[in-house]
Design an enzyme around this catalytic site. Structure first.
Site, mmCIF file in Angstrom:
data_model
loop_
_atom_site.group_PDB
_atom_site.id
_atom_site.type_symbol
_atom_site.label_atom_id
_atom_site.label_comp_id
_atom_site.label_asym_id
_atom_site.label_seq_id
_atom_site.Cartn_x
_atom_site.Cartn_y
_atom_site.Cartn_z
ATOM 1 N N ASN A 1 0.850 -1.196 0.000
ATOM 2 C CA ASN A 1 0.000 0.000 0.000
ATOM 3 C C ASN A 1 0.885 1.245 0.000
ATOM 4 O OD1 ASN A 1 0.559 0.839 2.866
ATOM 5 N ND2 ASN A 1 -0.278 -1.221 3.197
ATOM 6 N N GLY B 1 0.130 1.084 16.987
ATOM 7 C CA GLY B 1 0.082 0.423 15.677
ATOM 8 C C GLY B 1 -0.239 1.442 14.590
ATOM 9 N N ALA C 1 1.337 1.180 11.590
ATOM 10 C CA ALA C 1 1.641 0.553 10.298
ATOM 11 C C ALA C 1 0.362 0.264 9.521
ATOM 12 C CB ALA C 1 2.406 -0.748 10.532
ATOM 13 N N ASP D 1 -3.979 -6.700 5.206
ATOM 14 C CA ASP D 1 -4.933 -7.589 5.879
ATOM 15 C C ASP D 1 -4.841 -9.016 5.330
ATOM 16 O OD1 ASP D 1 -6.111 -5.809 7.680
ATOM 17 O OD2 ASP D 1 -7.312 -4.913 6.084
ATOM 18 N N PRO E 1 -2.361 -12.262 10.309
ATOM 19 C CA PRO E 1 -2.702 -12.078 11.724
ATOM 20 C C PRO E 1 -3.018 -10.608 11.987
ATOM 21 C CG PRO E 1 -0.341 -12.487 11.436
ATOM 22 C CD PRO E 1 -1.000 -12.717 10.111
ATOM 23 N N ILE F 1 -2.364 -5.837 16.039
ATOM 24 C CA ILE F 1 -2.745 -5.005 17.186
ATOM 25 C C ILE F 1 -3.786 -5.707 18.055
ATOM 26 C CG2 ILE F 1 -4.640 -3.601 16.211
ATOM 27 C CD1 ILE F 1 -2.986 -1.162 17.361
ATOM 28 N N LYS G 1 -13.552 -0.290 15.452
ATOM 29 C CA LYS G 1 -12.228 -0.931 15.612
ATOM 30 C C LYS G 1 -11.737 -0.818 17.052
ATOM 31 C CE LYS G 1 -10.637 -0.755 10.866
ATOM 32 N NZ LYS G 1 -10.007 -0.009 9.812
HETATM 33 O O1 PMT Z 1 2.906 6.167 6.575
HETATM 34 P P1 PMT Z 1 2.307 7.500 6.108
HETATM 35 O O2 PMT Z 1 2.490 7.690 4.633
HETATM 36 O O3 PMT Z 1 2.806 8.652 6.927
HETATM 37 O O4 PMT Z 1 0.725 7.409 6.343
HETATM 38 C C1 PMT Z 1 0.248 7.290 7.647
HETATM 39 C C2 PMT Z 1 -0.898 6.256 7.743
HETATM 40 C C3 PMT Z 1 -2.088 6.715 6.936
HETATM 41 C C4 PMT Z 1 -0.435 4.886 7.246
HETATM 42 C C5 PMT Z 1 -1.231 6.126 9.275
HETATM 43 O O5 PMT Z 1 -1.541 7.373 9.805
HETATM 44 C C6 PMT Z 1 -2.409 5.184 9.517
HETATM 45 O O6 PMT Z 1 -3.569 5.559 9.462
HETATM 46 N N1 PMT Z 1 -2.070 3.900 9.830
HETATM 47 C C7 PMT Z 1 -3.034 2.807 9.942
HETATM 48 C C8 PMT Z 1 -3.314 2.276 8.587
HETATM 49 C C9 PMT Z 1 -4.207 1.052 8.583
HETATM 50 O O7 PMT Z 1 -3.831 0.073 8.071
HETATM 51 O O8 PMT Z 1 -5.327 1.190 9.222
HETATM 52 P P2 PMT Z 1 -6.418 -0.052 9.341
HETATM 53 O O9 PMT Z 1 -7.692 0.667 9.617
HETATM 54 O O10 PMT Z 1 -6.381 -0.906 8.172
HETATM 55 O O11 PMT Z 1 -5.939 -0.850 10.601
HETATM 56 C C10 PMT Z 1 -6.429 -0.584 11.915
HETATM 57 C C11 PMT Z 1 -5.361 -0.856 12.933
HETATM 58 O O12 PMT Z 1 -5.051 -2.249 12.956
HETATM 59 C C12 PMT Z 1 -4.058 -0.141 12.683
HETATM 60 O O13 PMT Z 1 -3.538 0.264 13.922
HETATM 61 C C13 PMT Z 1 -3.190 -1.217 12.037
HETATM 62 O O14 PMT Z 1 -1.801 -0.996 12.314
HETATM 63 C C14 PMT Z 1 -3.680 -2.459 12.718
HETATM 64 N N2 PMT Z 1 -3.594 -3.708 11.937
HETATM 65 C C15 PMT Z 1 -4.273 -3.848 10.776
HETATM 66 C C16 PMT Z 1 -4.237 -5.047 10.109
HETATM 67 C C17 PMT Z 1 -3.468 -6.086 10.640
HETATM 68 N N3 PMT Z 1 -3.382 -7.259 10.011
HETATM 69 N N4 PMT Z 1 -2.791 -5.919 11.776
HETATM 70 C C18 PMT Z 1 -2.846 -4.749 12.427
HETATM 71 O O15 PMT Z 1 -2.216 -4.596 13.478
#
Ligand code: PMT
Length: 408
Positions: free
Chosen positions: A209, A272, A274, A278, A306, A309, A339
Site C-alpha cells: 500500500n 500500531g 503501520a 490484511d 494475523p 494489534i 475498531k
Molecule cells: O505512513 P504514512 O504515509 O505517513 O501514512 C500514515 C498512515 C495513513 C499509514 C497512518 O496514519 C495510519 O492511518 N495507519 C493505519 C493504517 C491502517 O492500516 O489502518 P487499518 O484501519 O487498516 O488498521 C487498523 C489498525 O489495525 C491499525 O492500527 C493497524 O496498524 C492495525 N492492523 C491492521 C491489520 C493487521 N493485520 N494488523 C494490524 O495490526
C-alpha cells in the site's frame, strides 16, 4: 522544533551574509520567530528589505535610531531573545565581542542579553589562521559562546581552506542542540509499528500500500526526543531514524507480527501506525509467474494475515497500553469506533484518508477516540502532530495507570 522560540539573527559584514537568508527561512520553518540585526558592514552584502520580507519582522540596523528604538529598544531586543545567532561572524566582530565593546547595535545586544550566543565565523582562510583570531575564538568559547564551524573549502576570494561559514542546516542543527532536553518520558518504553508491509506474490512481485512510514516515524522520534525507550518496527520504507531508536526492519505482516508481539510484552505502550496488509497470497510462487497467451486472467487466492494489534491488545500477560490507527475513506468515526471496541484498544486515532493527502504526504489530522472521550488534533505537519499525539497518549496512559493503582 523551535515553536515559541524567539531568535535574534545577527549578520555582520561578509560575503557569506547571503546564506543568512536561507538560515532565517529554516529557523522560521522550524517555528521560530526571528528578528534580524545588521551591522553597518553587513548592509553592503544584504538589504534590510530582503531580510524584513523573509523574517516577517522589522530589521534593526542602528544603535542610535530613535524610530527603531521606538518599535523595540535594544535592551528590549536583548531580553526578547531566547537565542542570538550571529552568522556570519566576521573577524572584526569576534574581536569586538571578545573585548566587550558596545559600539554598534549587535555588539551592545550581545552585552545586554542573557540568552545563549551562537557564532558562525566566516572569513578568509589566512585571516582565520591568525593568532589574534584564534585567541579571540578560544576566549569566547571559554566564556560559553557556542561556535559553529567554520568549514573548509573553496572561498569566494579564490582561496581554499578553513573559513567558509557553516551551511544554514548545520547552524539550525547547532541551535537545536542547545535546546534544553525534555527527558520527562525516560521511564517509559514504547513499541511502534510504521510503514507498509509487502506480501510476496512471487520472487519479483508483491502486494502493498501507499504508506511511507512518515507518521509512524514522527511518533517514534517524538517519544525518543523526550527520553522514552523506543522500539520501531518498520516495514519497507525510505526513511532514516535517529540513533536513540531501536529499529527493526521487516517486510511482511507475519514478520511484523512476530517482532511486534515480542516487543509489545516488554514495553509500556504499543502504537500500531503501520498499514498492515490484511491479506497475503496463499501460495507464493517459487519462480516468477509467467504470462501465457492462453490465460487472460490470473487469480490469486488471499488468506488473512494475523491482526497484530488485536493480538497485542488481547495478551493475557504483560499487555501494554494499546493505541491503534484507523485509516478510513468513509464513515470514518463509525468505523474507527468499531475498531476500538472490536480490537480491544485503549485509544484509536481515526485517520480520514479520503482526500488522498495523507499517505506519503507531510501533513495529517487525527480524531482520537477512547472509552469515555474524544479529541481532535487539527491538520499539522506530521512532526508537530506526533508531538501533540504523544502528549495525549501519555496523559491517557497515566490516567489508566492511576485508575489501575486505585483499584488495588
Ligand atoms: O505512513 P504514512 O504515509 O505517513 O501514512 C500514515 C498512515 C495513513 C499509514 C497512518 O496514519 C495510519 O492511518 N495507519 C493505519 C493504517 C491502517 O492500516 O489502518 P487499518 O484501519 O487498516 O488498521 C487498523 C489498525 O489495525 C491499525 O492500527 C493497524 O496498524 C492495525 N492492523 C491492521 C491489520 C493487521 N493485520 N494488523 C494490524 O495490526
Amino acid at each position: 522544533m523551535l515553536t515559541n522560540k524567539q531568535i535574534v539573527v545577527g549578520i555582520t559584514g561578509g560575503i557569506a551574509a547571503y546564506k543568512s537568508i536561507e538560515l532565517i527561512r529554516l529557523l522560521k520553518t522550524a517555528g521560530a520567530e526571528v528578528r534580524v540585526v545588521l551591522t553597518p558592514a553587513a548592509e553592503a552584502f544584504v538589504t534590510p528589505l530582503t531580510l524584513q520580507a523573509i523574517s516577517g519582522n522589522g530589521v534593526s540596523t542602528s544603535l542610535l535610531d530613535p524610530q527603531a528604538e521606538l518599535a523595540m529598544g535594544h535592551i528590549e531586543l536583548a531580553k526578547w531573545a531566547d537565542f542570538v545567532v550571529i552568522a556570519p561572524a566576521s573577524a572584526d566582530f569576534l574581536a569586538r565581542l571578545r573585548l566587550g565593546m558596545g559600539n554598534d547595535l549587535l555588539s551592545t545586544l550581545c552585552l545586554a542579553t542573557s540568552a545563549p550566543i551562537l557564532l558562525a565565523p566566516a572569513m578568509n582562510q589566512q585571516m582565520y589562521k591568525q593568532q589574534a583570531v584564534q585567541e579571540n575564538l578560544q576566549v569566547l568559547a571559554e566564556r560559553g559562546v557556542h561556535l559553529i564551524g567554520p568549514n573548509s573549502g573553496f572561498q569566494a576570494c579564490g582561496d581554499v581552506g578553513k573559513g567558509r561559514m557553516s551551511e544554514p542546516t548545520e547552524i539550525l542543527a547547532a541551535v537545536l542542540q542547545t535546546l534544553p532536553k525534555n527527558r520527562s518520558l525516560d521511564q517509559l518504553s514504547v513499541t511502534i509499528t510504521a510503514g507498509p508491509t509487502q506480501e510476496a506474490i512471487d520472487p519479483v512481485r508483491y502486494i502493498s500500500n501507499h504508506s511511507s512510514g512518515k507518521m509512524g516515524f514522527a511518533i517514534a522520534e517524538a517519544f525518543a526526543e523526550q527520553g522514552a525507550k523506543v522500539t520501531l518496527i518498520a516495514g519497507p520504507v525510505n526513511l532514516s531514524s535517529s540513533s536513540a531508536i531501536e529499529r527493526i526492519d521487516v517486510v511482511s505482516a507475519q514478520e511484523m507480527a512476530q517482532q511486534a508481539v515480542k516487543f509489545a510484552q516488554q514495553n509500556d505502550l504499543f502504537i500500531g501506525c503501520a498499514a498492515v496488509a490484511d491479506y497475503r497470497v496463499a501460495e507464493v510462487a517459487e519462480q516468477k509467474i509467467k504470462k501465457t497467451d492462453e490465460n487472460n486472467e490470473l487469480t490469486l487466492r488471499l488468506i488473512k494475515n494475523p491482526d497484530i494489534i488485536a493480538t497485542v491488545a488481547n495478551l493475557s500477560e504483560n499487555r501494554p497500553f494499546v493505541v491503534g490507527f484507523a485509516a478510513e475513506t468513509e464513515k470514518v468515526e463509525a468505523y474507527a469506533k468499531s475498531k476500538l471496541q472490536r480490537k480491544n484498544l485503549d485509544v484509536i486515532c481515526a485517520n480520514d484518508v479520503s482526500s488522498g493527502q495523507v499517505f506519503g504526504k507531510d501533513h495529517n489530522a487525527l480524531h482520537l477516540f477512547w472509552q469515555n472521550g474524544e479529541k481532535k488534533l487539527p491538520l499539522a505537519d506530521k512532526q508537530h502532530l506526533a508531538q501533540q499525539l504523544v502528549a495525549e497518549i501519555v496523559a491517557l496512559y497515566q490516567q489508566k495507570q492511576g485508575e489501575l493503582n486505585q483499584s488495588f
